[in-house]
Design an enzyme around this catalytic site. Structure first.
Site: not given
Length: 466
Positions: A156, A431, A434
């Protein structure tokens, strides 16, 4: 006799009137063209090429050239380390695009959309110590990718870099041009196709009105370029290959199997690989054989040995299958996370949540980073080079280490409804892996662009923004 000659006179007069009329029409057209040309050359010069403007005459000339590199050719300094430098706040030229303007933005990375209150993370520029990065020129990138495939392969983090690249390129296509897109999800493969038709005037700079009069000066540019992303977080086969249902309690990899995935990107012209985050564990369960086969052999292999085995399979595939005269190969080093605030002098037990400034500690390296895994990547690339396969390392680890404030934290789409106890502790679901867009992955793509075009320049020390 005289009467017999009378019919000839009107015919001659008609011919003369026709010729005179054509001459007057041609004269009028030439006069109109001259007036337009005078107006055109009398106006102010066009602004320098920017992502917020349409292509200038210089850029148009570059795209019409058969050379894949921008014109004029910049000076290259082979001694410069693009990946050693510092972050400089620059709210004049960054971000390179606006989040809301990119129709392909991922909700996982759209921090502004999901309520992030401050946007300073969008305004940082990477400045190498010994040279300057060229500004990303999407028109030149489209020209480079004309009738070609660029494929990002990995996890990702790599998908975030793909989204960034699509946003950077899409921003440069004029909204009033004739264009079409194909954007589809097919299992693990996501494809963005830019098939752009732009009517471009003569490279000397004549106006569109004159082009219509002398249409041989015009040229239709068609970029049949695809920028793709292929989900394969471990590069080799695993039980996490499903692009949606990949969160399994017990991860298993077939470290010697890659063909199932490689068939989807074997003919690409530019390949950008990454794999790291999914290998961050003390050991990995490795399978020799096929999933579901009673003859399969399973064994727990410690790190970084299991990682090395997978990269060896990847390198062997490249050596056998890659067309070395056609394909450019890149490997993106590990993308850091920021889970331990004590690493940068913060409060123990906290993470990147509510961080708003980059780390300024020179050569900062977090405790969770894995130098051994980096060494495996570097050694694999060196071995490939010795065997005649060139893979360029996009070493984004150190420069990304500084950016503890650039993660989505809680400002992203949550794929499952949050429970009351989670909402009471935002740090627990923040998070810190990312990256928000626009943001750090755009700089990764600027570095990728510099490596592709090899056009970084010697450092200019008197920049006003410093």
């Amino acid at each position: 006799m005289a009467n017999k000659q009378l019919p000839a006179a009107p015919a001659g007069a008609a011919i003369w009137r026709s010729i005179r009329g054509s001459f007057h029409s041609l004269t009028a057209l030439l006069i109109a063209a001259l007036v337009l040309a005078i107006i055109y050359f009398a106006r102010d010069p066009p602004p320098p090429e920017d992502l917020d403007t349409k292509p200038t005459a210089d850029v148009i000339a570059a795209t019409m050239s058969t050379s894949p590199t921008p014109s004029p050719s910049p000076v290259r300094d082979d001694t410069c380390d693009l990946f050693s430098g510092r972050w400089i706040y620059d709210n004049q030229t960054y971000p390179l695009y606006k989040e809301k303007d990119c129709k392909f933005m991922s909700d996982q990375l759209a921090c502004e959309k999901y309520g992030r209150p401050e946007l300073n993370y969008q305004h940082w520029r990477w400045q190498p110590h010994g040279c300057d990065l060229p500004r990303f020129n999407a028109t030149a990138m489209l020209e480079r990718l004309r009738n070609k495939r660029m494929v990002f392969v990995g996890d990702s983090l790599n998908r975030g870099q793909w989204v960034s690249m699509v946003c950077l390129v899409d921003k440069a296509i004029p909204s009033d041009s004739l264009k079409s897109y194909k954007f589809h999800l097919n299992g693990s493969l996501i494809v963005y196709t830019a098939k752009v038709l732009i009517l471009i005037s003569d490279p000397e700079g004549y106006s569109i009105a004159i082009v219509f009069i002398t249409s041989n000066w015009a040229k239709w540019q068609e970029y049949n370029a695809t920028i793709e992303y292929y989900w394969e977080p471990l590069l080799v086969e695993s039980n996490s290959d499903d692009p949606v249902n990949h969160r399994v309690p017990h991860r298993i990899v077939r470290v010697q199997a890659i063909e199932k995935h490689a068939q989807h990107w074997s003919d690409a012209n530019v390949l950008v690989f990454d794999t790291y985050l999914w290998w961050r564990m003390p050991k990995m369960n490795v399978l020799w054989g096929s999933f579901g086969s009673p003859d399969g052999i399973y064994k727990d292999v410690t790190m970084p040995r299991a990682y090395e085995m997978a990269l060896n399979t990847w390198s062997q595939w490249l050596e056998v299958h890659v067309n070395r005269s056609k394909t450019e190969l890149f490997f993106v080093s590990m993308s850091p996370t920021h889970e331990r605030a004590e690493d940068w002098g913060g409060v123990a037990g906290r993470n990147c949540y509510e961080e708003t400034e980059p780390i300024t500690i020179d050569d900062y390296w977090r405790s969770e980073s894995e130098p051994e895994m980096m060494q495996v990547v570097e050694q694999t690339i060196r071995d490939l080079r010795d065997r005649g396969v060139i893979v360029q390392l996009l070493n984004i680890t150190q420069l990304s280490e500084y950016r503890k404030e650039a993660h989505p934290t809680i400002y992203r789409r949550q794929w499952e409804p949050l429970k009351e106890e989670q909402l009471a502790n935002p740090m627990g679901y923040a998070d810190c892996s990312h990256w928000c867009l626009p943001g750090v992955p755009d700089v990764w793509n600027e570095l990728l662009y510099a490596l592709m075009f090899k056009n970084w320049e010697p450092r200019v020390d008197n920049r006003v923004w410093e």
